[in-house]
Design a protein around this motif. Structure first.
Motif, PDB file in Angstrom:
ATOM      1  N   GLY A 162       0.668  -1.217  -0.052  1.00 22.70           N
ATOM      2  CA  GLY A 162      -0.134  -0.051   0.168  1.00 22.70           C
ATOM      3  C   GLY A 162       0.808   1.514   0.081  1.00 22.70           C
ATOM      4  O   GLY A 162       0.632   2.623  -0.627  1.00 22.70           O
ATOM      5  N   GLY A 163       2.097   0.869   0.725  1.00 26.52           N
ATOM      6  CA  GLY A 163       2.977   2.420   0.786  1.00 26.52           C
ATOM      7  C   GLY A 163       2.040   3.250   1.130  1.00 26.52           C
ATOM      8  O   GLY A 163       1.492   3.859   2.280  1.00 26.52           O
ATOM      9  N   ASN A 164       2.410   4.641   0.278  1.00 33.42           N
ATOM     10  CA  ASN A 164       1.922   6.260   1.489  1.00 33.42           C
ATOM     11  C   ASN A 164       0.912   6.463   0.397  1.00 33.42           C
ATOM     12  O   ASN A 164       0.423   7.599   0.437  1.00 33.42           O
ATOM     13  N   ARG A 165      -0.588   5.705  -0.428  1.00 37.43           N
ATOM     14  CA  ARG A 165      -1.380   6.019  -1.601  1.00 37.43           C
ATOM     15  C   ARG A 165      -2.364   5.282  -0.792  1.00 37.43           C
ATOM     16  O   ARG A 165      -3.513   5.855  -1.176  1.00 37.43           O
ATOM     17  N   HIS A 166      -2.850   4.850   0.791  1.00 41.78           N
ATOM     18  CA  HIS A 166      -3.834   4.457   1.001  1.00 41.78           C
ATOM     19  C   HIS A 166      -3.556   5.383   2.595  1.00 41.78           C
ATOM     20  O   HIS A 166      -4.457   4.261   3.601  1.00 41.78           O
ATOM     21  N   GLY A 167      -3.373   6.083   2.966  1.00 38.78           N
ATOM     22  CA  GLY A 167      -3.690   7.185   4.388  1.00 38.78           C
ATOM     23  C   GLY A 167      -2.129   6.748   5.324  1.00 38.78           C
ATOM     24  O   GLY A 167      -1.556   5.525   4.743  1.00 38.78           O
ATOM     25  N   LEU A 168      -2.316   7.408   5.948  1.00 36.92           N
ATOM     26  CA  LEU A 168      -1.242   7.488   6.709  1.00 36.92           C
ATOM     27  C   LEU A 168      -1.283   6.076   8.034  1.00 36.92           C
ATOM     28  O   LEU A 168       0.028   5.140   7.971  1.00 36.92           O
ATOM     29  N   PRO A 169      -2.504   6.163   8.588  1.00 36.61           N
ATOM     30  CA  PRO A 169      -2.391   4.280   9.299  1.00 36.61           C
ATOM     31  C   PRO A 169      -2.123   2.782   8.079  1.00 36.61           C
ATOM     32  O   PRO A 169      -1.557   2.111   8.824  1.00 36.61           O
ATOM     33  N   ARG A 170      -2.135   3.138   7.366  1.00 38.29           N
ATOM     34  CA  ARG A 170      -2.192   2.348   6.200  1.00 38.29           C
ATOM     35  C   ARG A 170      -0.704   1.912   6.144  1.00 38.29           C
ATOM     36  O   ARG A 170       0.581   0.685   5.700  1.00 38.29           O
ATOM     37  N   GLN A 171       0.497   3.525   5.671  1.00 39.68           N
ATOM     38  CA  GLN A 171       1.893   3.083   5.597  1.00 39.68           C
ATOM     39  C   GLN A 171       2.609   3.391   6.598  1.00 39.68           C
ATOM     40  O   GLN A 171       3.780   2.844   6.485  1.00 39.68           O
ATOM     41  N   VAL A 172       2.172   3.136   8.205  1.00 38.91           N
ATOM     42  CA  VAL A 172       2.399   3.008   9.506  1.00 38.91           C
ATOM     43  C   VAL A 172       2.610   1.506   9.270  1.00 38.91           C
ATOM     44  O   VAL A 172       3.874   0.763   9.851  1.00 38.91           O
ATOM     45  N   GLY A 173       1.729   0.359   9.066  1.00 43.23           N
ATOM     46  CA  GLY A 173       1.480  -0.418   8.975  1.00 43.23           C
ATOM     47  C   GLY A 173       2.788  -1.158   7.969  1.00 43.23           C
ATOM     48  O   GLY A 173       2.827  -2.366   8.163  1.00 43.23           O
ATOM     49  N   ALA A 174       2.256  -0.347   6.613  1.00 38.96           N
ATOM     50  CA  ALA A 174       3.083  -0.942   5.707  1.00 38.96           C
ATOM     51  C   ALA A 174       4.652  -0.927   6.072  1.00 38.96           C
ATOM     52  O   ALA A 174       5.784  -2.362   5.357  1.00 38.96           O
ATOM     53  N   LEU A 175       5.240  -0.031   6.706  1.00 35.67           N
ATOM     54  CA  LEU A 175       6.291  -0.220   7.086  1.00 35.67           C
ATOM     55  C   LEU A 175       6.749  -1.012   7.569  1.00 35.67           C
ATOM     56  O   LEU A 175       8.321  -1.488   8.110  1.00 35.67           O
ATOM     57  N   PHE A 176       6.065  -1.609   8.632  1.00 42.42           N
ATOM     58  CA  PHE A 176       6.161  -2.278   9.490  1.00 42.42           C
ATOM     59  C   PHE A 176       6.694  -3.383   9.347  1.00 42.42           C
ATOM     60  O   PHE A 176       7.071  -4.181   9.749  1.00 42.42           O
ATOM     61  N   ALA A 177       5.593  -3.979   8.508  1.00 46.89           N
ATOM     62  CA  ALA A 177       5.704  -4.969   8.022  1.00 46.89           C
ATOM     63  C   ALA A 177       6.742  -5.623   7.344  1.00 46.89           C
ATOM     64  O   ALA A 177       7.059  -6.276   6.786  1.00 46.89           O
ATOM     65  N   THR A 178       6.613  -4.077   6.681  1.00 48.87           N
ATOM     66  CA  THR A 178       7.893  -4.452   5.347  1.00 48.87           C
ATOM     67  C   THR A 178       9.125  -5.012   6.572  1.00 48.87           C
ATOM     68  O   THR A 178      10.362  -5.554   6.007  1.00 48.87           O
ATOM     69  N   MET A 179       9.888  -3.878   7.138  1.00 45.56           N
ATOM     70  CA  MET A 179      10.937  -4.098   7.662  1.00 45.56           C
ATOM     71  C   MET A 179      10.723  -5.389   8.780  1.00 45.56           C
ATOM     72  O   MET A 179      11.385  -6.524   8.938  1.00 45.56           O
ATOM     73  N   ALA A 180      10.027  -6.065   9.767  1.00 44.98           N
ATOM     74  CA  ALA A 180       9.495  -7.152   9.905  1.00 44.98           C
ATOM     75  C   ALA A 180      10.011  -8.367   8.687  1.00 44.98           C
ATOM     76  O   ALA A 180      10.604  -8.972   9.342  1.00 44.98           O
ATOM     77  N   LEU A 181       9.499  -8.378   7.572  1.00 41.19           N
ATOM     78  CA  LEU A 181       9.826  -9.262   6.558  1.00 41.19           C
ATOM     79  C   LEU A 181      11.367  -8.958   6.270  1.00 41.19           C
ATOM     80  O   LEU A 181      11.731 -10.328   6.393  1.00 41.19           O
ATOM     81  N   GLY A 182      11.440  -8.624   6.143  1.00 38.45           N
ATOM     82  CA  GLY A 182      12.889  -7.849   5.644  1.00 38.45           C
ATOM     83  C   GLY A 182      14.105  -8.188   6.850  1.00 38.45           C
ATOM     84  O   GLY A 182      15.125  -9.037   6.920  1.00 38.45           O
ATOM     85  N   GLY A 183      13.844  -8.347   8.354  1.00 36.18           N
ATOM     86  CA  GLY A 183      14.540  -8.710   9.436  1.00 36.18           C
ATOM     87  C   GLY A 183      14.569 -10.340   9.590  1.00 36.18           C
ATOM     88  O   GLY A 183      14.989 -10.724   9.600  1.00 36.18           O
ATOM     89  N   LEU A 184      13.016 -10.229   9.176  1.00 38.29           N
ATOM     90  CA  LEU A 184      13.166 -12.303   8.926  1.00 38.29           C
ATOM     91  C   LEU A 184      14.433 -13.025   7.334  1.00 38.29           C
ATOM     92  O   LEU A 184      14.400 -14.309   7.652  1.00 38.29           O
ATOM     93  N   TRP A 185      14.444 -11.800   6.359  1.00 38.22           N
ATOM     94  CA  TRP A 185      14.988 -12.088   5.843  1.00 38.22           C
ATOM     95  C   TRP A 185      16.224 -12.843   6.093  1.00 38.22           C
ATOM     96  O   TRP A 185      16.664 -13.555   5.522  1.00 38.22           O
ATOM     97  N   HIS A 186      17.152 -11.702   7.255  1.00 40.68           N
ATOM     98  CA  HIS A 186      18.329 -11.714   7.504  1.00 40.68           C
ATOM     99  C   HIS A 186      18.492 -13.476   7.847  1.00 40.68           C
ATOM    100  O   HIS A 186      19.740 -13.477   7.944  1.00 40.68           O
TER     101      HIS A 186
END
Length: 457
Positions: A299-323
């Protein structure tokens, strides 16, 4: 075959360059097949059992891409991406998930015990980048040899950088040694190799002696004193930087000697004045991958601030698990996702943090979260954190000299890529690089060679 080993520096690399130069001169149409062959030899040197895995992965994904190009059957690409992720999950995450299920249920299910193929995360992500762009109409079809070289090119197959097809495929058609600047490019590649080796051997590896004993003691349940905790935390902060950025410099330098330009992966990240700035400078190719192939689809920054914050969190959490397949890696990524979300909220609220304060806060956050990245368990990380805030009794020596030198180079020095390309060619530079390489070879022969940290991911 480590980049910092005699067999690579004195045998494989010189022989490969000589053979590549000869083929490029007398039979240029065989240059790409030769590079594919050399890449498989390099990969197979680690463990020949995984060569069929890499070769089969390349062939199957290429066949799917060809079939999609001819038929445009919509389910082909999602199926291939799912298959790639399933293969990665089998080798990297199956035992982690089995163990996690056992903890939740109280049972003790048997684990698979599969060996982790080196570089599987990196070549899997290369497949995914190409397939996603192919389905979106951004990528064309390529022949098998070009596709195989894109996936398996030996300088970057084990630990990156993550190279997009659009950054390298067009270079395969060039005749690199026919360029008017071919000699200068080769020379700058050699300098990059020497600089990367120096960063690994003289800055990264010595810090291992500051870091490893402390984290090993923490893993054994021992108390970590205040000085030891800060020594290990700061030591690892700079060890992982010089280890990984040194590898990247070597990869870029080796590729340049073969006539190929790979993307930069670091831009003095420890000068960052915010966490967002840090991730624009650290492992830049992974950051772009996470942005374009996870954050934006979430969703990036296209669907409002709550969705953007959630997208950041989910992306980095999965990025951490990738490591790594561990809850500590997941927590590390989640903390960075939360930090990025907090930074976004602060910017939206109009808060302006002075650059010096931003640098200090970012540096402290990054260093403290590296503890989770390095620790083998939450208990080990907690032991280090207790030491950091002085909750553990006892006094210990703080070994600071190597850390201080590393900190100065990491924060004040330029990137190796920029420095090497600013240096004018000269006889003095050539003699200096030759002397540096001799010293490095002597150092490699005198000490134990450490594997690169990111080879585990």
């Amino acid at each position: 075959m480590l980049f910092n080993s005699y067999v690579f520096l004195l045998a494989f690399l010189p022989a490969s360059l000589a053979l590549h130069g000869l083929v490029a001169w007398v039979a240029p149409h065989w240059r790409l097949p030769l590079l594919v062959l050399l890449s498989f030899v390099f990969y197979g040197w680690w463990d020949v059992r995984f060569v069929p895995l890499l070769a089969g992965s390349i062939l199957i994904n290429w066949l799917v891409a060809r079939a999609f190009g001819r038929s445009r059957i919509v389910w082909l690409i999602p199926t291939a991406i799912t298959g790639n992720l399933a293969l990665l999950g089998l080798f990297k995450y199956a035992d982690f998930l089995i163990d996690l299920a056992g903890r939740i249920s109280g049972a003790e299910p048997p684990t698979l015990g599969l060996a982790l193929p080196l570089g599987i995360s990196f070549f899997t992500f290369h497949h995914i980048m190409y397939l996603v762009d192919l389905r979106a109409g951004r990528a064309p079809s390529f022949g098998l040899i070009k596709y195989a070289l894109y996936i398996a090119f030996f300088p970057q197959v084990l630990a990156g950088p993550l190279v997009r097809w659009s950054e390298i495929m067009h270079q395969f058609d060039e005749r690199p040694y026919a360029r008017p600047d071919a000699g200068e490019r080769f020379g700058r590649g050699l300098v990059l190799l020497a600089v990367g080796l120096a960063k690994k051997v003289f800055l990264g590896d010595p810090l291992a002696a500051y870091v490893n004993p402390v984290f090993q003691a923490a893993a054994q349940g021992k108390a970590i004193a205040f000085g030891e905790a800060w020594q290990a935390t700061l030591g690892f902060t700079f060890q992982i930087y010089f280890d990984f950025s040194g590898y990247t410099d070597m990869a870029l330098g080796i590729a340049l000697m073969f006539g190929l330009v790979l993307p930069q992966n670091f831009d003095v990240p420890y000068r960052a004045i915010s966490l967002q700035d840090f991730w624009r400078r650290w492992h830049m190719t992974l950051s772009r991958f996470l942005r374009d192939y996870l954050y934006i689809p979430f969703g990036g920054n296209r669907h409002g601030l709550p969705r953007q914050v959630g997208a950041l969190f989910a992306t980095m959490a999965l990025g951490g698990l990738w490591h790594g397949a561990g809850l500590t890696f997941l927590a590390w990524g989640a903390l960075h996702g939360a930090g990025l979300g907090a930074g976004l909220l602060a910017r939206r609220a109009g808060w302006r943090i002075p650059a010096p304060a931003g640098w200090l806060m970012t540096s402290l956050f990054v260093a403290l979260t590296w503890v989770l990245f390095r620790a083998t368990s939450f208990d080990a990380a907690l032991a280090v954190y207790k030491g950091l805030i002085g909750l553990t009794p006892g006094v210990s020596e703080f070994k600071w000299r190597s850390i201080a030198i590393a900190a100065l180079v990491a924060t004040l020095g330029p990137t190796a890529w920029n420095a090497v390309h600013r240096l004018p060619p000269s006889r003095g530079l050539a003699l200096g690089v030759a002397f540096l390489l001799v010293v490095i070879l002597l150092k490699i022969g005198d000490d134990a060679n450490y594997e690169f940290i990111y080879f585990k991911f």
